[in-house]
Design a protein around this motif. Structure first.
Motif, PDB file in Angstrom:
ATOM      1  N   ILE A  84      62.458  44.649  45.886  1.00 24.44           N
ATOM      2  CA  ILE A  84      62.276  43.567  46.917  1.00 24.44           C
ATOM      3  C   ILE A  84      61.141  43.708  47.901  1.00 24.44           C
ATOM      4  O   ILE A  84      60.599  42.690  48.371  1.00 24.44           O
ATOM      5  CB  ILE A  84      63.576  43.792  47.966  1.00 24.44           C
ATOM      6  N   LYS A  85      60.477  44.887  48.126  1.00 20.40           N
ATOM      7  CA  LYS A  85      59.208  44.976  48.716  1.00 20.40           C
ATOM      8  C   LYS A  85      58.061  44.160  48.115  1.00 20.40           C
ATOM      9  O   LYS A  85      56.991  43.987  48.724  1.00 20.40           O
ATOM     10  CB  LYS A  85      58.860  46.379  49.000  1.00 20.40           C
ATOM     11  N   VAL A  86      58.117  43.914  46.812  1.00 20.23           N
ATOM     12  CA  VAL A  86      57.241  43.192  46.096  1.00 20.23           C
ATOM     13  C   VAL A  86      57.435  41.657  45.930  1.00 20.23           C
ATOM     14  O   VAL A  86      56.505  41.019  46.438  1.00 20.23           O
ATOM     15  CB  VAL A  86      57.123  43.777  44.579  1.00 20.23           C
ATOM     16  N   HIS A  87      58.689  41.382  45.675  1.00 20.61           N
ATOM     17  CA  HIS A  87      59.072  40.043  45.550  1.00 20.61           C
ATOM     18  C   HIS A  87      59.529  39.479  46.665  1.00 20.61           C
ATOM     19  O   HIS A  87      59.623  38.370  46.756  1.00 20.61           O
ATOM     20  CB  HIS A  87      59.932  39.869  44.091  1.00 20.61           C
ATOM     21  N   GLY A  88      60.110  40.078  47.780  1.00 21.14           N
ATOM     22  CA  GLY A  88      60.642  39.592  48.719  1.00 21.14           C
ATOM     23  C   GLY A  88      61.973  38.792  48.773  1.00 21.14           C
ATOM     24  O   GLY A  88      62.587  38.077  49.528  1.00 21.14           O
ATOM     25  N   ILE A  89      62.664  38.957  47.560  1.00 24.76           N
ATOM     26  CA  ILE A  89      63.772  38.378  47.385  1.00 24.76           C
ATOM     27  C   ILE A  89      65.089  39.251  47.476  1.00 24.76           C
ATOM     28  O   ILE A  89      65.147  40.221  47.009  1.00 24.76           O
ATOM     29  CB  ILE A  89      64.038  37.605  45.971  1.00 24.76           C
ATOM     30  N   PRO A 170      47.410  22.341  55.251  1.00 25.56           N
ATOM     31  CA  PRO A 170      48.723  22.903  55.911  1.00 25.56           C
ATOM     32  C   PRO A 170      49.098  24.231  55.404  1.00 25.56           C
ATOM     33  O   PRO A 170      48.939  24.257  54.111  1.00 25.56           O
ATOM     34  CB  PRO A 170      49.585  21.856  55.677  1.00 25.56           C
ATOM     35  N   ILE A 171      49.216  25.160  55.961  1.00 28.36           N
ATOM     36  CA  ILE A 171      49.753  26.471  55.417  1.00 28.36           C
ATOM     37  C   ILE A 171      51.189  26.609  55.847  1.00 28.36           C
ATOM     38  O   ILE A 171      51.905  26.321  56.748  1.00 28.36           O
ATOM     39  CB  ILE A 171      49.030  27.567  56.473  1.00 28.36           C
ATOM     40  N   SER A 172      52.048  27.102  54.501  1.00 28.78           N
ATOM     41  CA  SER A 172      53.347  27.243  54.713  1.00 28.78           C
ATOM     42  C   SER A 172      53.608  28.528  55.252  1.00 28.78           C
ATOM     43  O   SER A 172      52.937  29.628  55.271  1.00 28.78           O
ATOM     44  CB  SER A 172      53.833  27.255  53.236  1.00 28.78           C
ATOM     45  N   THR A 173      54.805  28.735  56.065  1.00 30.41           N
ATOM     46  CA  THR A 173      55.329  30.073  56.715  1.00 30.41           C
ATOM     47  C   THR A 173      56.430  30.708  55.843  1.00 30.41           C
ATOM     48  O   THR A 173      56.662  31.838  56.133  1.00 30.41           O
ATOM     49  CB  THR A 173      55.777  29.776  57.963  1.00 30.41           C
ATOM     50  N   GLN A 174      56.666  30.099  54.599  1.00 32.24           N
ATOM     51  CA  GLN A 174      57.933  30.617  53.816  1.00 32.24           C
ATOM     52  C   GLN A 174      57.370  31.604  52.731  1.00 32.24           C
ATOM     53  O   GLN A 174      58.095  32.519  52.767  1.00 32.24           O
ATOM     54  CB  GLN A 174      58.494  29.374  53.268  1.00 32.24           C
ATOM     55  N   HIS A 175      56.261  31.334  52.077  1.00 33.88           N
ATOM     56  CA  HIS A 175      55.560  32.185  51.150  1.00 33.88           C
ATOM     57  C   HIS A 175      56.774  32.583  49.794  1.00 33.88           C
ATOM     58  O   HIS A 175      56.800  33.601  49.590  1.00 33.88           O
ATOM     59  CB  HIS A 175      55.250  33.530  51.903  1.00 33.88           C
ATOM     60  N   ASN A 176      57.536  31.482  49.600  1.00 36.41           N
ATOM     61  CA  ASN A 176      58.198  31.859  48.409  1.00 36.41           C
ATOM     62  C   ASN A 176      57.245  31.100  47.058  1.00 36.41           C
ATOM     63  O   ASN A 176      56.315  30.790  47.332  1.00 36.41           O
ATOM     64  CB  ASN A 176      59.530  31.241  48.192  1.00 36.41           C
TER      65      ASN A 176
END
Length: 208
Positions: A84-89, A170-176
């Motif tokens: 999860i540290k890598v993919h954040g899911i 524009p920059i997204s704050t979600q980063h998926n």
């Protein structure tokens, strides 16, 4: 639609070994389809890691149509300690993950006839090729476009976020994976409009 395409690719017994499509190098840039995509993975080791999500948008006629976006979570084949540290899911999100083979088939249908494009795209295409090999039992042969190859020479390659800021996009704050694919598509659109690209043959494309 998906079933028809997959049936033609694999046949009834799923024995076809190569999936791919050729493109006329004389095609005008505005007539091309780019699948700008990103993957979230369990790591960067192709021997043990795998894609856990795929996000993509299409760029056609110098336009990004978000109604044609693609996003899917894929069920991992095994447990990955601390991945999860890598993919954040999160584990909760993974409960909504889908069958890997079905996502593979859907993504091939989605990308059919297009050029795969991305930022550090070799990482993502490697993961997709692995997915296609393992789940769709085939080798993927298509064209890819690395956005880094379209940049002016820099001593240090910027991150995607740094490049988005540099271009005042524009920059997204979600980063998926889907949001990163969208930001990458905005960068590609800017590079295509700024660059001296008229036809496919003018782009630094590579065969997967």
């Amino acid at each position: 639609m998906i079933k028809g395409f997959i049936d033609r690719l694999f046949g009834e017994r799923g024995q076809q070994e190569v999936i791919g499509w050729e493109l006329d190098k004389e095609i005008k840039i505005e007539d091309l389809c780019f699948v700008v995509f990103d993957t979230e993975t369990t790591g960067l080791d192709l021997n043990k890691d795998e894609a856990i999500s795929i996000g993509a948008v299409k760029l056609e006629n110098f336009k990004i149509d978000l109604s044609k976006s693609f996003y899917a979570l894929l069920k991992p084949t095994k447990e990955y300690d601390d991945s999860i540290k890598v993919h954040g899911i999160t584990p909760n999100e993974l409960r909504e993950a889908r069958d890997r083979k079905h996502v593979c088939m859907e993504f091939l249908e989605y990308a059919r006839g297009c050029i795969f494009a991305g930022y550090f795209v070799h990482i993502d295409t490697s993961m997709i090729k692995k997915l296609v090999k393992e789940e769709c039992r085939a080798t993927l042969k298509a064209y890819s476009l690395e956005l880094i190859d379209m940049l002016e020479h820099k001593d240090k390659v910027p991150t995607l976020e740094e490049l988005v800021k540099e271009f005042k996009l524009p920059i997204s704050t979600q980063h998926n994976a889907l949001e990163d694919a969208y930001m990458t598509a905005l960068v590609l659109l800017r590079l295509l409009k700024w660059g001296n690209y008229r036809k496919l043959k003018d782009l630094p494309i590579k065969k997967l």
